[in-house]
Scaffold this motif. Sequence first.
Motif, PDB file in Angstrom:
ATOM      1  N   ASP A 141      40.679 -86.250   1.414  1.00  0.00           N
ATOM      2  CA  ASP A 141      40.243 -86.852   0.155  1.00  0.00           C
ATOM      3  C   ASP A 141      41.230 -86.584  -0.977  1.00  0.00           C
ATOM      4  O   ASP A 141      41.040 -87.056  -2.104  1.00  0.00           O
ATOM      5  CB  ASP A 141      38.845 -86.371  -0.232  1.00  0.00           C
ATOM      6  CG  ASP A 141      38.772 -84.873  -0.493  1.00  0.00           C
ATOM      7  OD1 ASP A 141      39.815 -84.189  -0.474  1.00  0.00           O
ATOM      8  OD2 ASP A 141      37.643 -84.364  -0.697  1.00  0.00           O
ATOM      9  N   GLY A 142      42.277 -85.810  -0.692  1.00  0.00           N
ATOM     10  CA  GLY A 142      43.311 -85.549  -1.682  1.00  0.00           C
ATOM     11  C   GLY A 142      42.961 -84.537  -2.738  1.00  0.00           C
ATOM     12  O   GLY A 142      43.767 -84.299  -3.648  1.00  0.00           O
ATOM     13  N   GLN A 143      41.829 -83.880  -2.618  1.00  0.00           N
ATOM     14  CA  GLN A 143      41.379 -82.989  -3.686  1.00  0.00           C
ATOM     15  C   GLN A 143      41.924 -81.566  -3.592  1.00  0.00           C
ATOM     16  O   GLN A 143      42.005 -80.858  -4.602  1.00  0.00           O
ATOM     17  CB  GLN A 143      39.845 -82.942  -3.711  1.00  0.00           C
ATOM     18  CG  GLN A 143      39.195 -84.279  -4.043  1.00  0.00           C
ATOM     19  CD  GLN A 143      39.618 -84.787  -5.404  1.00  0.00           C
ATOM     20  OE1 GLN A 143      39.234 -84.240  -6.428  1.00  0.00           O
ATOM     21  NE2 GLN A 143      40.441 -85.832  -5.426  1.00  0.00           N
ATOM     22  N   TRP A 144      42.306 -81.140  -2.385  1.00  0.00           N
ATOM     23  CA  TRP A 144      42.666 -79.734  -2.204  1.00  0.00           C
ATOM     24  C   TRP A 144      43.903 -79.582  -1.343  1.00  0.00           C
ATOM     25  O   TRP A 144      44.142 -80.382  -0.427  1.00  0.00           O
ATOM     26  CB  TRP A 144      41.495 -78.965  -1.555  1.00  0.00           C
ATOM     27  CG  TRP A 144      40.212 -79.138  -2.300  1.00  0.00           C
ATOM     28  CD1 TRP A 144      39.193 -79.997  -1.998  1.00  0.00           C
ATOM     29  CD2 TRP A 144      39.839 -78.489  -3.520  1.00  0.00           C
ATOM     30  NE1 TRP A 144      38.207 -79.915  -2.946  1.00  0.00           N
ATOM     31  CE2 TRP A 144      38.581 -78.989  -3.898  1.00  0.00           C
ATOM     32  CE3 TRP A 144      40.452 -77.520  -4.315  1.00  0.00           C
ATOM     33  CZ2 TRP A 144      37.916 -78.554  -5.042  1.00  0.00           C
ATOM     34  CZ3 TRP A 144      39.790 -77.086  -5.464  1.00  0.00           C
ATOM     35  CH2 TRP A 144      38.547 -77.606  -5.810  1.00  0.00           C
ATOM     36  N   THR A 161      44.552 -79.985  -5.916  1.00  0.00           N
ATOM     37  CA  THR A 161      45.755 -80.793  -5.788  1.00  0.00           C
ATOM     38  C   THR A 161      46.219 -81.299  -7.143  1.00  0.00           C
ATOM     39  O   THR A 161      45.454 -81.979  -7.845  1.00  0.00           O
ATOM     40  CB  THR A 161      45.509 -81.998  -4.866  1.00  0.00           C
ATOM     41  OG1 THR A 161      44.958 -81.541  -3.635  1.00  0.00           O
ATOM     42  CG2 THR A 161      46.804 -82.737  -4.592  1.00  0.00           C
ATOM     43  N   PRO A 162      47.450 -80.983  -7.550  1.00  0.00           N
ATOM     44  CA  PRO A 162      47.955 -81.519  -8.824  1.00  0.00           C
ATOM     45  C   PRO A 162      47.906 -83.042  -8.846  1.00  0.00           C
ATOM     46  O   PRO A 162      48.140 -83.696  -7.836  1.00  0.00           O
ATOM     47  CB  PRO A 162      49.404 -81.011  -8.861  1.00  0.00           C
ATOM     48  CG  PRO A 162      49.406 -79.793  -7.989  1.00  0.00           C
ATOM     49  CD  PRO A 162      48.422 -80.107  -6.882  1.00  0.00           C
ATOM     50  N   PHE A 163      47.545 -83.587  -9.994  1.00  0.00           N
ATOM     51  CA  PHE A 163      47.508 -85.018 -10.276  1.00  0.00           C
ATOM     52  C   PHE A 163      46.360 -85.759  -9.581  1.00  0.00           C
ATOM     53  O   PHE A 163      45.903 -86.780 -10.088  1.00  0.00           O
ATOM     54  CB  PHE A 163      48.834 -85.695  -9.895  1.00  0.00           C
ATOM     55  CG  PHE A 163      50.036 -85.060 -10.520  1.00  0.00           C
ATOM     56  CD1 PHE A 163      50.230 -85.125 -11.893  1.00  0.00           C
ATOM     57  CD2 PHE A 163      50.968 -84.388  -9.755  1.00  0.00           C
ATOM     58  CE1 PHE A 163      51.336 -84.520 -12.487  1.00  0.00           C
ATOM     59  CE2 PHE A 163      52.080 -83.789 -10.329  1.00  0.00           C
ATOM     60  CZ  PHE A 163      52.254 -83.854 -11.701  1.00  0.00           C
ATOM     61  N   LEU A 164      45.871 -85.288  -8.447  1.00  0.00           N
ATOM     62  CA  LEU A 164      44.821 -85.993  -7.711  1.00  0.00           C
ATOM     63  C   LEU A 164      43.444 -85.389  -7.913  1.00  0.00           C
ATOM     64  O   LEU A 164      42.434 -86.084  -7.759  1.00  0.00           O
ATOM     65  CB  LEU A 164      45.156 -86.019  -6.210  1.00  0.00           C
ATOM     66  CG  LEU A 164      46.448 -86.730  -5.815  1.00  0.00           C
ATOM     67  CD1 LEU A 164      46.634 -86.692  -4.299  1.00  0.00           C
ATOM     68  CD2 LEU A 164      46.456 -88.171  -6.316  1.00  0.00           C
ATOM     69  N   ASN A 165      43.375 -84.119  -8.232  1.00  0.00           N
ATOM     70  CA  ASN A 165      42.102 -83.440  -8.470  1.00  0.00           C
ATOM     71  C   ASN A 165      41.975 -83.173  -9.970  1.00  0.00           C
ATOM     72  O   ASN A 165      42.882 -82.593 -10.569  1.00  0.00           O
ATOM     73  CB  ASN A 165      42.065 -82.118  -7.687  1.00  0.00           C
ATOM     74  CG  ASN A 165      40.734 -81.399  -7.798  1.00  0.00           C
ATOM     75  OD1 ASN A 165      40.013 -81.505  -8.791  1.00  0.00           O
ATOM     76  ND2 ASN A 165      40.403 -80.625  -6.779  1.00  0.00           N
ATOM     77  N   PRO A 166      40.873 -83.591 -10.601  1.00  0.00           N
ATOM     78  CA  PRO A 166      40.720 -83.344 -12.043  1.00  0.00           C
ATOM     79  C   PRO A 166      40.838 -81.870 -12.410  1.00  0.00           C
ATOM     80  O   PRO A 166      41.192 -81.548 -13.551  1.00  0.00           O
ATOM     81  CB  PRO A 166      39.309 -83.874 -12.334  1.00  0.00           C
ATOM     82  CG  PRO A 166      39.048 -84.879 -11.269  1.00  0.00           C
ATOM     83  CD  PRO A 166      39.742 -84.354 -10.043  1.00  0.00           C
ATOM     84  N   ARG A 167      40.566 -80.974 -11.443  1.00  0.00           N
ATOM     85  CA  ARG A 167      40.685 -79.544 -11.711  1.00  0.00           C
ATOM     86  C   ARG A 167      42.115 -79.049 -11.546  1.00  0.00           C
ATOM     87  O   ARG A 167      42.417 -77.907 -11.883  1.00  0.00           O
ATOM     88  CB  ARG A 167      39.765 -78.756 -10.764  1.00  0.00           C
ATOM     89  CG  ARG A 167      38.289 -78.978 -11.012  1.00  0.00           C
ATOM     90  CD  ARG A 167      37.425 -78.297  -9.970  1.00  0.00           C
ATOM     91  NE  ARG A 167      37.715 -76.871  -9.830  1.00  0.00           N
ATOM     92  CZ  ARG A 167      37.083 -76.065  -8.980  1.00  0.00           C
ATOM     93  NH1 ARG A 167      36.119 -76.563  -8.202  1.00  0.00           N
ATOM     94  NH2 ARG A 167      37.400 -74.798  -8.908  1.00  0.00           N
ATOM     95  N   GLY A 230      36.165 -76.143  -3.381  1.00  0.00           N
ATOM     96  CA  GLY A 230      36.660 -75.188  -4.363  1.00  0.00           C
ATOM     97  C   GLY A 230      35.973 -73.855  -4.270  1.00  0.00           C
ATOM     98  O   GLY A 230      36.247 -72.956  -5.079  1.00  0.00           O
ATOM     99  N   ARG A 231      35.097 -73.702  -3.297  1.00  0.00           N
ATOM    100  CA  ARG A 231      34.447 -72.423  -3.036  1.00  0.00           C
ATOM    101  C   ARG A 231      34.923 -71.877  -1.702  1.00  0.00           C
ATOM    102  O   ARG A 231      35.350 -72.631  -0.824  1.00  0.00           O
ATOM    103  CB  ARG A 231      32.929 -72.583  -2.991  1.00  0.00           C
ATOM    104  CG  ARG A 231      32.290 -72.886  -4.334  1.00  0.00           C
ATOM    105  CD  ARG A 231      30.789 -72.942  -4.185  1.00  0.00           C
ATOM    106  NE  ARG A 231      30.099 -72.933  -5.458  1.00  0.00           N
ATOM    107  CZ  ARG A 231      28.779 -72.886  -5.584  1.00  0.00           C
ATOM    108  NH1 ARG A 231      28.019 -72.874  -4.489  1.00  0.00           N
ATOM    109  NH2 ARG A 231      28.228 -72.876  -6.773  1.00  0.00           N
TER     110      ARG A 231
END
Length: 287
Positions: A141-144, A161-167, A230-231
């Motif tokens: 999903d590109g988030q992590w 993930t830089p640029f792809l995850n809002p966090r 993220g956990r």
Amino acid sequence: MRALRTASLLALTTATLLAATGVAAAHGTRWQQVGHTTAENRISGEGLATLRLPGHAPEIVYRNGATIPQPLKDEGWGHVGDPDSLRGYVFDVYQDTRTATPTTKMYLVTKPDGTTTEFVHPLQPDEPAANANAQVAATPDGQWLVSGPLGEVDRLFVSPTPFLNPRGPRQAGDLPVAARIHLDHHIRSAQGCDFVGATRLICATSDPYNDLYPTNLQLLQIDLARPLTGRDVTARVRELGQVPLVSTCTGTFTPEGVDYDDGMLRVEVVPPSPCNTVTDVYSFERR
């Protein structure tokens, strides 16, 4: 990525077919070798990833010491690990080779337009300094981003993930550890990993021993208890078999990068000297 310790083995004359065991067998999954190619060692030998840019055919990008841009070498980033790519982005991982005991590691993100951004992360107390970044894998999903060092470890490290995850960060700076994947079985010298599903990683190791698993130089399957959020999460590790060891030369084989794209799993293996003028890339599909 060269292993901390590598196996000295006689070259085999035929490829090893990897049959899944344990959890994989219960799900009827079997990885079967379907192809083999080589890449010149002037560009290969530390990792590989499939890059998909809009309007372009898929391209396999390789990494080795010679592919490190000189400005990064001048900064002290003298070792690159197994990369990953998703949505036209390329994620590279670097080790500080200028410092005897490194205190940082670096993620280099290349955007689809070719621009790059460095994310330098101060190592946490449980992040080993040696080969602080051996590989990186992006979740589907590109988030992590999941990364890990060489040596014997019981966890992998998760960052947004830089640029792809809002966090995740959008400009140069720290790329913090958001969570850890706690493994139920130690792994040693995982040189390359990639996700083949939301909760499953395949990793290749240069582990020269068989004290952790029945064979050395293993292909490992890591099944997460749930998708990353993220956990912290736990994961089960199972050995799938030994990577292919095929060469007319005898001596040390070194498994390196792992890439999964569009149903195809690729595993990079550096053959013994003097046959290591090329890197072998073996392709597998699920049966």
